[in-house]
Design a protein around this motif. Structure first.
Motif, PDB file in Angstrom:
ATOM      1  N   ARG A 113       0.877  -1.331   0.521  1.00 48.19           N
ATOM      2  CA  ARG A 113      -0.165  -0.139  -0.204  1.00 48.19           C
ATOM      3  C   ARG A 113       0.832   1.174  -0.057  1.00 48.19           C
ATOM      4  NH1 ARG A 113      -2.373  -2.984   4.796  1.00 48.19           N
ATOM      5  NH2 ARG A 113      -1.957  -1.360   6.099  1.00 48.19           N
ATOM      6  N   VAL A 114       0.797   2.175  -1.221  1.00 55.65           N
ATOM      7  CA  VAL A 114       1.701   3.174  -1.119  1.00 55.65           C
ATOM      8  C   VAL A 114       0.777   4.405  -1.026  1.00 55.65           C
ATOM      9  CG1 VAL A 114       3.426   4.464  -2.752  1.00 55.65           C
ATOM     10  CG2 VAL A 114       3.074   1.936  -2.819  1.00 55.65           C
ATOM     11  N   ALA A 115       0.629   5.492  -0.519  1.00 54.03           N
ATOM     12  CA  ALA A 115       0.171   6.074  -0.376  1.00 54.03           C
ATOM     13  C   ALA A 115       0.515   7.579  -1.530  1.00 54.03           C
ATOM     14  CB  ALA A 115       0.351   7.094   1.221  1.00 54.03           C
ATOM     15  N   VAL A 116      -0.031   8.241  -2.979  1.00 55.46           N
ATOM     16  CA  VAL A 116       0.342   8.324  -3.403  1.00 55.46           C
ATOM     17  C   VAL A 116       0.047   9.649  -3.704  1.00 55.46           C
ATOM     18  CG1 VAL A 116       0.567   6.474  -4.954  1.00 55.46           C
ATOM     19  CG2 VAL A 116      -1.473   7.742  -5.140  1.00 55.46           C
ATOM     20  N   VAL A 117      -1.084  10.136  -3.047  1.00 57.26           N
ATOM     21  CA  VAL A 117      -1.321  11.568  -2.673  1.00 57.26           C
ATOM     22  C   VAL A 117      -2.260  12.227  -1.593  1.00 57.26           C
ATOM     23  CG1 VAL A 117      -3.489  13.714  -3.584  1.00 57.26           C
ATOM     24  CG2 VAL A 117      -1.902  11.384  -4.916  1.00 57.26           C
ATOM     25  N   LEU A 193      -6.455  11.441   1.309  1.00 63.05           N
ATOM     26  CA  LEU A 193      -5.646  10.619   1.459  1.00 63.05           C
ATOM     27  C   LEU A 193      -6.122   9.444  -0.116  1.00 63.05           C
ATOM     28  CD1 LEU A 193      -3.321   9.214   1.903  1.00 63.05           C
ATOM     29  CD2 LEU A 193      -4.530   8.186   4.072  1.00 63.05           C
ATOM     30  N   ALA A 194      -5.560   8.933  -1.287  1.00 69.44           N
ATOM     31  CA  ALA A 194      -5.143   8.164  -2.052  1.00 69.44           C
ATOM     32  C   ALA A 194      -4.026   7.670  -1.900  1.00 69.44           C
ATOM     33  CB  ALA A 194      -5.473   8.932  -3.332  1.00 69.44           C
ATOM     34  N   VAL A 195      -4.263   5.983  -1.675  1.00 66.22           N
ATOM     35  CA  VAL A 195      -3.730   4.829  -1.735  1.00 66.22           C
ATOM     36  C   VAL A 195      -3.023   3.911  -2.732  1.00 66.22           C
ATOM     37  CG1 VAL A 195      -2.793   3.748   0.325  1.00 66.22           C
ATOM     38  CG2 VAL A 195      -3.786   5.341   0.429  1.00 66.22           C
ATOM     39  N   ASN A 196      -3.431   3.863  -3.515  1.00 58.93           N
ATOM     40  CA  ASN A 196      -2.267   3.208  -4.779  1.00 58.93           C
ATOM     41  C   ASN A 196      -1.969   1.143  -3.695  1.00 58.93           C
ATOM     42  OD1 ASN A 196       0.087   1.992  -7.223  1.00 58.93           O
ATOM     43  ND2 ASN A 196      -2.230   1.633  -6.423  1.00 58.93           N
ATOM     44  N   HIS A 197      -3.287   0.460  -3.815  1.00 60.65           N
ATOM     45  CA  HIS A 197      -2.765  -1.004  -3.752  1.00 60.65           C
ATOM     46  C   HIS A 197      -2.813  -1.983  -4.501  1.00 60.65           C
ATOM     47  CE1 HIS A 197      -5.320  -1.408   0.104  1.00 60.65           C
ATOM     48  NE2 HIS A 197      -4.986   0.226   0.573  1.00 60.65           N
ATOM     49  N   LEU A 198      -1.759  -2.170  -4.524  1.00 57.27           N
ATOM     50  CA  LEU A 198      -1.055  -3.584  -5.845  1.00 57.27           C
ATOM     51  C   LEU A 198       0.050  -4.583  -5.755  1.00 57.27           C
ATOM     52  CD1 LEU A 198       1.823  -0.662  -7.451  1.00 57.27           C
ATOM     53  CD2 LEU A 198       1.276  -0.782  -5.606  1.00 57.27           C
ATOM     54  N   ARG A 238       7.126  -2.111   9.052  1.00 57.71           N
ATOM     55  CA  ARG A 238       6.374  -1.615  10.157  1.00 57.71           C
ATOM     56  C   ARG A 238       6.546  -0.456   9.265  1.00 57.71           C
ATOM     57  NH1 ARG A 238       9.415   2.405   9.844  1.00 57.71           N
ATOM     58  NH2 ARG A 238      12.031   0.909   8.560  1.00 57.71           N
ATOM     59  N   PRO A 239       4.679  -0.116   9.079  1.00 56.52           N
ATOM     60  CA  PRO A 239       4.390   0.933   7.862  1.00 56.52           C
ATOM     61  C   PRO A 239       4.132   1.922   9.283  1.00 56.52           C
ATOM     62  CG  PRO A 239       2.584  -0.774   9.381  1.00 56.52           C
ATOM     63  CD  PRO A 239       3.686  -1.238   9.597  1.00 56.52           C
ATOM     64  N   ALA A 240       4.341   3.066   7.768  1.00 59.37           N
ATOM     65  CA  ALA A 240       4.020   4.478   8.730  1.00 59.37           C
ATOM     66  C   ALA A 240       3.335   4.375   8.638  1.00 59.37           C
ATOM     67  CB  ALA A 240       4.264   5.298   7.063  1.00 59.37           C
ATOM     68  N   SER A 241       1.952   4.031   8.367  1.00 63.12           N
ATOM     69  CA  SER A 241       0.057   4.563   8.954  1.00 63.12           C
ATOM     70  C   SER A 241      -0.392   3.578   9.006  1.00 63.12           C
ATOM     71  CB  SER A 241       0.185   6.004   7.655  1.00 63.12           C
ATOM     72  OG  SER A 241      -1.711   5.897   8.313  1.00 63.12           O
ATOM     73  N   ARG A 242      -1.333   3.312   9.474  1.00 66.90           N
ATOM     74  CA  ARG A 242      -2.402   1.644   9.277  1.00 66.90           C
ATOM     75  C   ARG A 242      -3.190   2.177   7.979  1.00 66.90           C
ATOM     76  NH1 ARG A 242      -8.037   3.388  10.747  1.00 66.90           N
ATOM     77  NH2 ARG A 242      -8.158   5.822  11.136  1.00 66.90           N
ATOM     78  N   HIS A 243      -3.137   2.811   7.377  1.00 71.31           N
ATOM     79  CA  HIS A 243      -3.232   2.593   6.189  1.00 71.31           C
ATOM     80  C   HIS A 243      -3.113   2.636   4.504  1.00 71.31           C
ATOM     81  CE1 HIS A 243      -7.480   4.666   7.408  1.00 71.31           C
ATOM     82  NE2 HIS A 243      -7.053   5.369   8.135  1.00 71.31           N
ATOM     83  N   TRP A 244      -0.962   3.254   5.151  1.00 69.63           N
ATOM     84  CA  TRP A 244       0.282   2.848   4.312  1.00 69.63           C
ATOM     85  C   TRP A 244       1.050   2.383   4.584  1.00 69.63           C
ATOM     86  CZ3 TRP A 244       3.362   7.244   4.705  1.00 69.63           C
ATOM     87  CH2 TRP A 244       2.360   8.032   4.953  1.00 69.63           C
ATOM     88  N   HIS A 245       2.088   1.703   3.387  1.00 71.87           N
ATOM     89  CA  HIS A 245       2.993   1.341   4.108  1.00 71.87           C
ATOM     90  C   HIS A 245       4.174   1.851   4.242  1.00 71.87           C
ATOM     91  CE1 HIS A 245       1.317  -2.451   3.469  1.00 71.87           C
ATOM     92  NE2 HIS A 245       1.145  -2.739   4.570  1.00 71.87           N
ATOM     93  N   LEU A 246       4.017   2.450   3.121  1.00 74.65           N
ATOM     94  CA  LEU A 246       5.376   3.958   2.571  1.00 74.65           C
ATOM     95  C   LEU A 246       5.278   4.826   1.640  1.00 74.65           C
ATOM     96  CD1 LEU A 246       8.161   2.196   0.659  1.00 74.65           C
ATOM     97  CD2 LEU A 246       6.023   1.365   0.655  1.00 74.65           C
ATOM     98  N   GLY A 247       5.472   6.085   1.366  1.00 75.05           N
ATOM     99  CA  GLY A 247       4.799   6.436   0.798  1.00 75.05           C
ATOM    100  C   GLY A 247       5.128   6.916  -0.959  1.00 75.05           C
TER     101      GLY A 247
END
Length: 342
Positions: A113-117, A193-198, A238-247
């Motif tokens: 999961r990547v925070a893209v915006v 917040l836009a999170v890319n799941h891929l 060790r994710p950066a947020s509960r919604h995304w792993h890294l930016g």
């Protein structure tokens, strides 16, 4: 698509890393600490996970979060890095630094999961194929055809969670940027917040193209793929947020979606599929920078860090990716993510 957090935690408890000649049981991982370069000849971080835990905490986590980010390769000449490469060639040419390649196995499919915006006032959404904007329960809020767009504003009365999805073989788009997988859209502090799941491997292919020119030697691209995958997995643990792993910036790794995914970077990811750097059952948070000089300045206090221009020079002189990695990450081993129980 991919695995849920619960499935990933189960895999971390029961799966294996196929490292060198023997598998390392992930259930035996403990929260480690950095080992000094002078003490053990190992100057990188080894990230570990406690059973049932989503990451680590305390001083180790704080130190890792404070570590300097990797850098994208500048357009400047690689000449400044040649002195550092000379010694590397001599050792790598003898093959003594090559890391053993683990046996093949059934690939483990992971979703990153990547925070893209982040903190956006508005988002423009579209896709290269038919798309659906769904609520968390799967019901369709909006839908459209290829190229047709829709907008979201932070002030709109919207569900707390939305998903933008498209059909197989197409890409979702946010603010004109195309991404593999799907997008999770959330109302977060400061805006949208836009999170890319891929899939992890699609992410790695994009990062390789964002961090190195795709025209570079394939062995250098493969070394970058292993380093990028290892770094990503450390942040999945060790994710950066509960919604995304890294930016998606160089605070983490440069990720530009499909814009930086090319045939050769996808080949580099495929040729090293599932391979990461490991130390005593932990994941190495593999740092890297453009040149030896930048690497020393940015990461010297942490120890090992790969020079990207140096990797290219070594690859151009005939060295394979595992020899390149063996030089830069002394004491590490190659491990392969694969399905297994234990």
């Amino acid at each position: 698509m991919g695995r849920t957090d619960q499935q990933l935690r189960c895999w971390l408890r029961s799966g294996r890393l196929a490292a060198g000649r023997a598998a390392v049981n992930w259930r035996r991982w403990i929260v480690g600490a950095p080992v000094g370069l002078g003490a053990m000849g190992l100057g990188f971080w080894a990230q570990a996970v406690l059973p049932g835990s989503s990451g680590v905490n305390g001083p180790l986590l704080e130190a890792m979060l404070a570590s300097p980010p990797p850098h994208a390769v500048p357009k400047a000449s690689a000449g400044e890095d040649l002195q550092g490469v000379a010694a590397e060639r001599m050792g790598a040419a003898q093959g003594s630094l090559a890391l053993a390649e683990p046996a093949q196995g059934t690939p483990l499919e992971l979703e990153i999961r990547v925070a893209v915006v982040r903190e956006a006032d508005q988002l423009q959404l579209s896709a290269t194929g038919p798309w659906w904007l769904r609520r968390a329960d799967g019901s369709v809020l909006r839908q459209g055809t290829a190229g047709e767009s829709t907008g979201l504003r932070s002030g709109d009365l919207l569900p707390a969670e939305l998903w933008l999805e498209t059909s197989a073989g197409h890409a979702v788009q946010v603010n004109g940027q195309a991404y593999d997988g799907r997008l999770r859209l959330l109302r977060d502090t400061g805006g949208l917040l836009a999170v890319n799941h891929l899939p992890l491997e699609a992410y790695v292919a994009s990062v390789v193209g964002g961090e190195m020119p795709s025209s570079w030697n394939l062995e250098a691209l493969k070394a970058q793929a292993v380093a990028a995958r290892s770094y990503a997995l450390a942040h999945m643990a060790r994710p950066a947020s509960r919604h995304w792993h890294l930016g998606n910036t160089t605070r983490w790794q440069a990720y530009r979606g499909l814009a930086s995914s090319h045939a050769r970077t996808r080949q580099a990811a495929a040729d090293t599929r599932g391979l990461i750097l490991s130390y005593q059952g932990g994941i190495v948070e593999s740092l890297y920078a453009a040149t030896s000089a930048i690497s020393l300045e940015a990461h010297g206090h942490l120890g090992a860090s790969m020079s990207q221009h140096g990797a290219q020079e070594l690859a151009s002189s005939g060295q394979r990716y595992n020899q390149i990695l063996g030089h830069y990450y002394r004491g590490a081993s190659l491990a392969r993510l694969r399905q297994g129980t234990g």
